[in-house]
Design a protein around this motif. Structure first.
Motif, PDB file in Angstrom:
ATOM      1  N   PRO A  12      23.239  48.831   7.491  1.00 49.72           N
ATOM      2  CA  PRO A  12      22.886  49.769   6.402  1.00 49.72           C
ATOM      3  C   PRO A  12      24.129  50.491   5.881  1.00 49.72           C
ATOM      4  N   VAL A  13      24.235  50.617   4.595  1.00 50.21           N
ATOM      5  CA  VAL A  13      25.387  51.295   4.014  1.00 50.21           C
ATOM      6  C   VAL A  13      24.949  51.940   2.697  1.00 50.21           C
ATOM      7  N   HIS A  14      25.486  53.084   2.376  1.00 47.27           N
ATOM      8  CA  HIS A  14      25.176  53.722   1.090  1.00 47.27           C
ATOM      9  C   HIS A  14      26.364  53.501   0.167  1.00 47.27           C
ATOM     10  N   LEU A  15      26.146  52.829  -0.936  1.00 46.71           N
ATOM     11  CA  LEU A  15      27.239  52.498  -1.840  1.00 46.71           C
ATOM     12  C   LEU A  15      27.473  53.617  -2.844  1.00 46.71           C
ATOM     13  N   THR A 120      17.817  45.763  -1.453  1.00 44.35           N
ATOM     14  CA  THR A 120      17.577  47.161  -1.821  1.00 44.35           C
ATOM     15  C   THR A 120      16.436  47.719  -0.975  1.00 44.35           C
ATOM     16  N   PRO A 121      16.687  48.802  -0.254  1.00 44.55           N
ATOM     17  CA  PRO A 121      15.615  49.380   0.550  1.00 44.55           C
ATOM     18  C   PRO A 121      14.686  50.255  -0.301  1.00 44.55           C
ATOM     19  N   ALA A 122      13.567  50.611   0.281  1.00 42.88           N
ATOM     20  CA  ALA A 122      12.683  51.590  -0.358  1.00 42.88           C
ATOM     21  C   ALA A 122      13.264  52.966  -0.041  1.00 42.88           C
ATOM     22  N   THR A 123      13.500  53.775  -1.078  1.00 41.22           N
ATOM     23  CA  THR A 123      14.209  55.038  -0.835  1.00 41.22           C
ATOM     24  C   THR A 123      13.481  56.234  -1.420  1.00 41.22           C
ATOM     25  N   VAL A 124      13.836  57.378  -0.895  1.00 40.50           N
ATOM     26  CA  VAL A 124      13.388  58.628  -1.495  1.00 40.50           C
ATOM     27  C   VAL A 124      14.486  59.653  -1.257  1.00 40.50           C
ATOM     28  N   ARG A 125      14.684  60.518  -2.254  1.00 38.04           N
ATOM     29  CA  ARG A 125      15.745  61.520  -2.136  1.00 38.04           C
ATOM     30  C   ARG A 125      15.140  62.911  -2.090  1.00 38.04           C
ATOM     31  N   SER A 132      16.145  55.895   3.462  1.00 42.01           N
ATOM     32  CA  SER A 132      16.004  54.498   3.066  1.00 42.01           C
ATOM     33  C   SER A 132      15.281  53.735   4.157  1.00 42.01           C
ATOM     34  N   VAL A 133      14.354  52.890   3.753  1.00 44.63           N
ATOM     35  CA  VAL A 133      13.662  52.044   4.725  1.00 44.63           C
ATOM     36  C   VAL A 133      13.791  50.598   4.267  1.00 44.63           C
ATOM     37  N   GLY A 134      14.323  49.766   5.118  1.00 47.03           N
ATOM     38  CA  GLY A 134      14.452  48.348   4.796  1.00 47.03           C
ATOM     39  C   GLY A 134      14.066  47.524   6.001  1.00 47.03           C
ATOM     40  N   ALA A 135      13.613  46.307   5.720  1.00 45.67           N
ATOM     41  CA  ALA A 135      13.302  45.412   6.829  1.00 45.67           C
ATOM     42  C   ALA A 135      14.620  44.966   7.453  1.00 45.67           C
ATOM     43  N   ASP A 136      14.616  44.801   8.755  1.00 45.70           N
ATOM     44  CA  ASP A 136      15.834  44.300   9.389  1.00 45.70           C
ATOM     45  C   ASP A 136      15.887  42.792   9.190  1.00 45.70           C
ATOM     46  N   GLU A 143      14.485  34.534   6.814  1.00 49.19           N
ATOM     47  CA  GLU A 143      13.118  34.996   7.018  1.00 49.19           C
ATOM     48  C   GLU A 143      12.683  35.827   5.823  1.00 49.19           C
ATOM     49  N   ARG A 144      11.430  35.809   5.483  1.00 46.89           N
ATOM     50  CA  ARG A 144      10.999  36.598   4.325  1.00 46.89           C
ATOM     51  C   ARG A 144      10.551  37.980   4.794  1.00 46.89           C
ATOM     52  N   ALA A 145      11.282  38.983   4.331  1.00 44.34           N
ATOM     53  CA  ALA A 145      10.870  40.343   4.651  1.00 44.34           C
ATOM     54  C   ALA A 145       9.759  40.711   3.667  1.00 44.34           C
ATOM     55  N   ASP A 146       8.775  41.438   4.124  1.00 46.58           N
ATOM     56  CA  ASP A 146       7.705  41.873   3.214  1.00 46.58           C
ATOM     57  C   ASP A 146       8.081  43.258   2.693  1.00 46.58           C
ATOM     58  N   PRO A 147       8.478  43.361   1.398  1.00 43.72           N
ATOM     59  CA  PRO A 147       8.923  44.674   0.896  1.00 43.72           C
ATOM     60  C   PRO A 147       7.807  45.709   0.945  1.00 43.72           C
TER      61      PRO A 147
END
Ligand SMILES: C[C@@]1(CC(=O)O)c2cc3[nH]c(cc4nc(cc5[nH]c(cc(n2)[C@H]1CCC(=O)O)[C@@](C)(CC(=O)O)[C@@H]5CCC(=O)O)C(CC(=O)O)=C4CCC(=O)O)c(CCC(=O)O)c3CC(=O)O
Ligand SMILES: NC(=O)C1=CN([C@@H]2O[C@H](COP(=O)(O)OP(=O)(O)OC[C@H]3O[C@@H](n4cnc5c(N)ncnc54)[C@H](O)[C@@H]3O)[C@@H](O)[C@H]2O)C=CC1
Length: 325
Positions: A12-15, A120-125, A132-136, A143-147
Motif C-alpha cells: 500500500p502506498v499513497h501517491l 485503486t482502493p475504496a477510500t474515504v477521507r 483505504s481498503v483494498g483486496a490483498d 486472482e480476481r479481487a471482488d471490489p
C-alpha cells in the motif's frame, strides 16, 4: 524472508500526484470515476478515448483535462507517472499495461484485478486522514479481487472509525496530536466547576486530546490530567484565577512552546472566558503573533445551586442572580 513470488501481498502506498501527469485510457463511466478521484488530488489528467461520456466531455470543455479523441496509441503514456486503463477491450487494456510496464509506470487495469501493477482502493477521507481498503493480492496473482468486498468493508469501517474519533474526543484517551512542526497556538480551556472531570465541554476535551503541552491550574480535576497521553508535557501553573491573573503562569514559556509549533492548552477551573487570564493571554498572544483561543467552561457559579439546592428551590429562592463571575 519468503521469496516475492510466494507472497501475494500488495504494497500500500499513497501517491502524491499533485501537478503530475496521469494518462487515463477510456472515457466511459468507470474512467470518469477514476478521473474524478485523480482531479480531486490535483493530478494533470490526459484522457485517450474516441468517445467520452458526458461528464468527461464537460470537464474537457471546461479545461479540467486534456482529451485526445482517438484510440490508444504507443506514446500516450510518455511522461505519465501513472496509467489507468478502462476501455472494456482486453486487447487495449493489455497493451496499455504492457507499455506502462516497459516504461516502469504503474498501471491500474479496471478490467482484471490481477493483471495490472496497481489498483485503486475504496477510500474515504476525514479530518486530514485517509482510510483505504483494498483486496490483498490484487497485483501479480491473476486472482480476481471482488471490489464489492473492499467497498463493503470501507463502508463498515467508516462508522467504527467515526466512533473511535468521537471516543477519543470524549475521553481524551486517544491522542489526536499532529506531531509535525507547524504553527503552534494556545487554547485557554475552562475545566468547569468543582472537582468533577466530566463537566468539561466537548470542545475542551478536543483541545486536550490535541495538546502537546498542558499548563494547568492546581484546582482542575486530577482525573482530567491522568487521561493525558504520557508524551504530553504537564506544567503545574499554581493557582490560576481571576484574582491571580497570569501571575503564576510562565506566559513567556507558553509562547515559546507555541512558537516551536506546539499546541498549548492552559487548563483552568470554571469558565475563564471573561476573566483577567483570558485578557492577559490574548494580549500576550497578540504581541507575539500567536493565536490564542478561549474555550468556555461551565462557570463555577453554576455549582452553587447544585451544592446548595435550597438556593434554587422554587419555595425558598425564587431566582439566582449572578452579579459577577
Ligand atoms: C481491481 C480493481 C482495479 C481498479 O479499478 O483499480 C477493480 C476491478 C474491477 N471492478 C469491477 C466492477 C466494479 N467495481 C466497482 C467499484 C469500484 N471498484 C474499485 C476498485 C477496483 N475495481 C480495483 C480493486 C479494488 C480492491 O478490491 O482492492 C473501487 C473500490 C475504486 C475505484 O474504482 O475508484 C470502486 C468503488 C467506488 C466507490 O467508492 O463506491 C463497481 C461499482 C460501480 O461501478 O458502481 C463495479 C460494478 C459492480 C460490481 O460488479 O460490483 C470489475 C468487474 C468488471 C466487469 O465485470 O466487467 C473489476 C474487474 C475485476 O474484478 O477483475
Ligand atoms: N474498476 C472498476 O471499478 C470497474 C471496472 N469495470 C471495467 O471497466 C471497463 C470500462 O467500463 P465503462 O466505463 O462502463 O465502459 P464503457 O464501454 O462505457 O467505456 C469504454 C470507453 O473506452 C473507450 N475505448 C474503447 N476502445 C478504446 C481504445 N482502443 N482506445 C481508447 N479508448 C477506447 C470508449 O470510447 C469508451 O469511452 C468495463 O468494461 C470493465 O472491464 C467495470 C465496472 C467497474
Amino acid at each position: 524472508m519468503r521469496p516475492a513470488a510466494d507472497d501475494p501481498a500488495s504494497y500500500p502506498v499513497h501517491l502524491d500526484l499533485t501537478g503530475r501527469a496521469v494518462t487515463v485510457v477510456g472515457g466511459g463511466p468507470v474512467a470518469a470515476r477514476k478521473v474524478r478521484g485523480l482531479l480531486a488530488v490535483g493530478a494533470v489528467v490526459t484522457v485517450v478515448a474516441p468517445r467520452v461520456c458526458a461528464e468527461l466531455a464537460g470537464t474537457a470543455a471546461a479545461g479540467g483535462l486534456h482529451w485526445r479523441p482517438r484510440r490508444y496509441a504507443a506514446g500516450d503514456l510518455d511522461g505519465a507517472w501513472l496509467a489507468v486503463t478502462a476501455t472494456g477491450d482486453p486487447a487495449t487494456d493489455g497493451a496499455v499495461e504492457c507499455d506502462a510496464t516497459t516504461l516502469r509506470t504503474f498501471c491500474v487495469r479496471a478490467d482484471r484485478a490481477g493483471a495490472g501493477t496497481a489498483a485503486t482502493p475504496a477510500t474515504v477521507r476525514r479530518d486530514g486522514l485517509v482510510i483505504s481498503v483494498g483486496a490483498d493480492g490484487v497485483t501479480g496473482r491473476g486472482e480476481r479481487a471482488d471490489p464489492g468486498r473492499a467497498v463493503a468493508v470501507r463502508d463498515a469501517v467508516l462508522p467504527i472509525a467515526q466512533r473511535a474519533v468521537a471516543l477519543a474526543v470524549d475521553t481524551g484517551r486517544v491522542p489526536l496530536r499532529r506531531r509535525r512542526p507547524g504553527v503552534g497556538r494556545i487554547a485557554l480551556v475552562g475545566a468547569g466547576p468543582g472537582g468533577d472531570a466530566d463537566l468539561i465541554t466537548v470542545r475542551g476535551m478536543r483541545e486536550l486530546a490535541a495538546a502537546d503541552v498542558v499548563a494547568h491550574d492546581r484546582s482542575v480535576p486530577g482525573e482530567l490530567l491522568s487521561r493525558l497521553a504520557p508524551a504530553v508535557q504537564r506544567v503545574d501553573a499554581g493557582p490560576v484565577s481571576a484574582r491571580h491573573g497570569t501571575s503564576t503562569l510562565d506566559v513567556e514559556a507558553l509562547l515559546e512552546h507555541a512558537r516551536a509549533g506546539q499546541r498549548v492548552v492552559c487548563l483552568v477551573a470554571g469558565d475563564p472566558s471573561r476573566g483577567m487570564v483570558a485578557a492577559e493571554l490574548a494580549a500576550a498572544g497578540r504581541s507575539a503573533g500567536i493565536a490564542v483561543t478561549v474555550v468556555r467552561g461551565v462557570t463555577t457559579a453554576a455549582a452553587v445551586p447544585i451544592t446548595a439546592p435550597a438556593v434554587a428551590h422554587r419555595r425558598t429562592g425564587r431566582r439566582v442572580a449572578l452579579l459577577r463571575y
